[in-house]
Design an enzyme around this catalytic site. Structure first.
Site, PDB file in Angstrom:
ATOM      1  N   SER A 125       0.843  -1.196   0.000  1.00 54.63           N
ATOM      2  CA  SER A 125       0.000   0.000   0.000  1.00 54.63           C
ATOM      3  C   SER A 125       0.879   1.248   0.000  1.00 54.63           C
ATOM      4  O   SER A 125       1.987   1.241   0.564  1.00 54.63           O
ATOM      5  CB  SER A 125      -0.862  -0.017   1.264  1.00 54.63           C
ATOM      6  N   TYR A 149      -1.715  -0.744  10.782  1.00 57.45           N
ATOM      7  CA  TYR A 149      -1.972  -1.288   9.439  1.00 57.45           C
ATOM      8  C   TYR A 149      -0.759  -1.064   8.533  1.00 57.45           C
ATOM      9  O   TYR A 149      -0.276  -1.984   7.871  1.00 57.45           O
ATOM     10  CB  TYR A 149      -3.219  -0.629   8.829  1.00 57.45           C
ATOM     11  N   LYS A 153       2.046  -3.704   6.491  1.00 53.71           N
ATOM     12  CA  LYS A 153       2.413  -3.706   5.066  1.00 53.71           C
ATOM     13  C   LYS A 153       3.932  -3.574   4.903  1.00 53.71           C
ATOM     14  O   LYS A 153       4.543  -4.241   4.066  1.00 53.71           O
ATOM     15  CB  LYS A 153       1.685  -2.583   4.328  1.00 53.71           C
TER      16      LYS A 153
HETATM   17  N1  LIG Z   1      -8.850  -1.105  -0.873  1.00 50.41           N
HETATM   18  C1  LIG Z   1      -7.832  -0.303  -0.575  1.00 50.41           C
HETATM   19  O1  LIG Z   1      -8.012   0.907  -0.439  1.00 50.41           O
HETATM   20  C2  LIG Z   1      -6.437  -0.856  -0.438  1.00 50.41           C
HETATM   21  C3  LIG Z   1      -5.330  -0.003  -0.575  1.00 50.41           C
HETATM   22  C4  LIG Z   1      -4.052  -0.503  -0.432  1.00 50.41           C
HETATM   23  C5  LIG Z   1      -3.868  -1.853  -0.135  1.00 50.41           C
HETATM   24  N2  LIG Z   1      -4.945  -2.668   0.006  1.00 50.41           N
HETATM   25  C6  LIG Z   1      -4.718  -4.095   0.324  1.00 50.41           C
HETATM   26  O2  LIG Z   1      -5.274  -4.882  -0.708  1.00 50.41           O
HETATM   27  C7  LIG Z   1      -5.742  -6.119  -0.195  1.00 50.41           C
HETATM   28  C8  LIG Z   1      -7.175  -6.326  -0.657  1.00 50.41           C
HETATM   29  O3  LIG Z   1      -7.962  -5.217  -0.216  1.00 50.41           O
HETATM   30  P1  LIG Z   1      -9.513  -5.109  -0.510  1.00 50.41           P
HETATM   31  O4  LIG Z   1      -9.823  -3.674  -0.636  1.00 50.41           O
HETATM   32  O5  LIG Z   1      -9.904  -6.046  -1.589  1.00 50.41           O
HETATM   33  O6  LIG Z   1     -10.077  -5.600   0.889  1.00 50.41           O
HETATM   34  P2  LIG Z   1     -11.282  -6.573   1.207  1.00 50.41           P
HETATM   35  O7  LIG Z   1     -11.492  -6.530   2.684  1.00 50.41           O
HETATM   36  O8  LIG Z   1     -12.445  -6.305   0.326  1.00 50.41           O
HETATM   37  O9  LIG Z   1     -10.670  -7.992   0.781  1.00 50.41           O
HETATM   38  C9  LIG Z   1      -9.838  -8.727   1.638  1.00 50.41           C
HETATM   39  C10 LIG Z   1     -10.397 -10.137   1.679  1.00 50.41           C
HETATM   40  O10 LIG Z   1      -9.559 -10.929   2.526  1.00 50.41           O
HETATM   41  C11 LIG Z   1     -10.378 -11.748   3.323  1.00 50.41           C
HETATM   42  N3  LIG Z   1      -9.616 -12.095   4.522  1.00 50.41           N
HETATM   43  C12 LIG Z   1      -9.186 -11.280   5.507  1.00 50.41           C
HETATM   44  N4  LIG Z   1      -8.538 -11.976   6.450  1.00 50.41           N
HETATM   45  C13 LIG Z   1      -8.548 -13.275   6.032  1.00 50.41           C
HETATM   46  C14 LIG Z   1      -8.053 -14.491   6.576  1.00 50.41           C
HETATM   47  N5  LIG Z   1      -7.428 -14.524   7.763  1.00 50.41           N
HETATM   48  N6  LIG Z   1      -8.237 -15.636   5.887  1.00 50.41           N
HETATM   49  C15 LIG Z   1      -8.890 -15.616   4.680  1.00 50.41           C
HETATM   50  N7  LIG Z   1      -9.386 -14.516   4.126  1.00 50.41           N
HETATM   51  C16 LIG Z   1      -9.219 -13.352   4.801  1.00 50.41           C
HETATM   52  C17 LIG Z   1     -11.637 -10.937   3.596  1.00 50.41           C
HETATM   53  O11 LIG Z   1     -12.749 -11.750   3.900  1.00 50.41           O
HETATM   54  C18 LIG Z   1     -11.813 -10.206   2.266  1.00 50.41           C
HETATM   55  O12 LIG Z   1     -12.640 -10.941   1.385  1.00 50.41           O
HETATM   56  C19 LIG Z   1      -5.564  -6.044   1.315  1.00 50.41           C
HETATM   57  O13 LIG Z   1      -4.343  -6.691   1.635  1.00 50.41           O
HETATM   58  C20 LIG Z   1      -5.445  -4.553   1.578  1.00 50.41           C
HETATM   59  O14 LIG Z   1      -4.703  -4.280   2.737  1.00 50.41           O
HETATM   60  C21 LIG Z   1      -6.223  -2.212  -0.159  1.00 50.41           C
END
Ligand SMILES: NC(=O)c1ccc[n+]([C@@H]2O[C@H](COP(=O)([O-])OP(=O)(O)OC[C@H]3O[C@@H](n4cnc5c(N)ncnc54)[C@H](O)[C@@H]3O)[C@@H](O)[C@H]2O)c1
Length: 339
Positions: A125, A149, A153
């Site tokens: 991120s 958080y 990362k």
């Molecule tokens: N959306 C953003 O703004 C953003 C920005 C930068 C980085 N990220 C990173 O991208 C990745 C995906 O983000 P997103 O927006 O799709 O989030 P999201 O919460 O929609 O998707 C994450 C998924 O991981 C699953 N999950 C969480 N913990 C788990 C576990 N222990 N076992 C199995 N499944 C698990 C959740 O159920 C969810 O479906 C994450 O790592 C997040 O930190 C997101």
């Protein structure tokens, strides 16, 4: 046809990447525990792809379950999305974040190692840049963790770097996402936050659709053109293509890398509100309130490295991001709970 395992596959970015990988000819296995997503996503993916997804309901923190998943599927590479992602919540529940985000990554890597899979694309991120000192942000800018958080990362990137240093068969890509927004053009999948949205566009979308009365804009006295915070919004479809490009790079036997995935353009909160009003034809009333602790004035990427190394660049503009978000929001006013 290489088999790719996606953790966090039913989440916002995971579900869009699933479709992009299938369209690019990859075979996909999804893993998720639905801690922040709905099983309905799998029905929507079936409708969109014309085939039932191969899916394992498992917690990436469960070492035995992950070993079994890797033994069963023997993927060529992993995209590790599974993590908790709410900055404010991470400050209130740091142990949950360290256990899930760090423990889950370590377990996933151990499952991979046991099955001989050593290629991973990791969801990092832009938060690893902390408070930016210079803009646009290049990958060699100073790094710092300003909340738990962000620390997970930064530590995730360190774990993968150390793994690569210990064993050169590991090749990993850490993708530093800027601000993912928008939805699939079908309107069938999109971002469906539980409770109050933490991010701006889903909040704006819920105001436009009438689920929330007004938007709160946190500060209009930043040193930005209109005083409100500036961010690099990137369409989730472009982000998904970035994963396809990173996987191709790793599967070609290329070296590990860390790259920004952003557009390079910064838009203010008010720019986004106006673009959303135009796309939706709905008003988005807002109030200016005090700055929120921890927010930075501006944050946007230098996307040159991803263009040079991965031959990838974002294609969709802010108008398209708003149009696709609105289609998803208006067709599914209650997200995946909409019948
Ligand atoms: N959306 C953003 O703004 C953003 C920005 C930068 C980085 N990220 C990173 O991208 C990745 C995906 O983000 P997103 O927006 O799709 O989030 P999201 O919460 O929609 O998707 C994450 C998924 O991981 C699953 N999950 C969480 N913990 C788990 C576990 N222990 N076992 C199995 N499944 C698990 C959740 O159920 C969810 O479906 C994450 O790592 C997040 O930190 C997101």
């Amino acid at each position: 046809m290489s088999k790719i395992l996606l953790t966090g596959a039913s989440g916002y970015i995971g579900s869009h990447t699933w479709l992009a990988l299938q369209a690019a000819g990859f075979e996909v296995v999804g893993v998720d525990n639905f801690s922040n997503s709905s099983p309905e996503v799998l029905q929507r993916l079936t409708r969109l792809s014309g085939q039932a997804p191969v899916f394992e309901q498992a917690d990436v923190c469960d070492a035995a379950a992950m070993r079994a998943v890797f033994e069963r599927h023997q993927p060529a590479a992993v995209v590790h999305f599974a993590a908790f992602k709410a900055v404010g919540e991470s400050a209130a529940k740091p142990l949950d974040y360290y256990r899930n985000n760090i423990g889950g990554l370590v377990n996933t890597c151990e499952g991979m190692r046991a099955s001989g899979c050593t290629r991973m694309v990791f969801s990092s991120s832009a938060t690893v840049y902390g408070v930016p000192e210079t803009l646009p942000l290049r990958e060699d800018a100073a790094l710092s963790a300003v909340n738990p958080y962000g620390a997970t990362k930064l530590m995730g990137e360190t774990i993968l770097r150390d793994l690569g240093a210990s064993d050169p068969t590991w090749q990993t890509a850490a993708l530093r996402y800027f601000n993912p927004v928008g939805a699939h053009e079908s309107g069938l999948i999109g971002e469906d936050p539980r409770g109050t949205p933490n991010n701006l566009m889903p909040y704006v979308a819920q105001v436009a659709v009438g689920r929330r009365a007004r938007l709160q804009v946190f500060g209009n006295d930043y040193t930005t053109p209109d005083g409100t915070g500036v961010r690099d919004y990137i369409h989730v479809l472009d982000l998904a293509e970035g994963h396809v490009a990173a996987l191709r790079f790793l599967l070609d036997g290329r070296e590990s890398l860390t790259v920004n995935l952003g557009t390079g353009a910064g838009y203010s909160v008010l720019d986004l509100v106006r673009a959303y009003e135009a796309a939706s034809g709905r008003p988005v009333p807002y109030d200016i309130v005090a700055r929120r602790t921890g927010d930075v004035a501006a944050c946007y990427a230098d996307p040159a490295l991803a263009r040079d190394r991965l031959n990838w660049q974002a294609r969709h503009d802010l108008t398209r991001m708003c149009e696709d978000s609105w289609r998803w929001q208006s067709l599914n006013p209650n997200g995946f709970n909409t019948p």
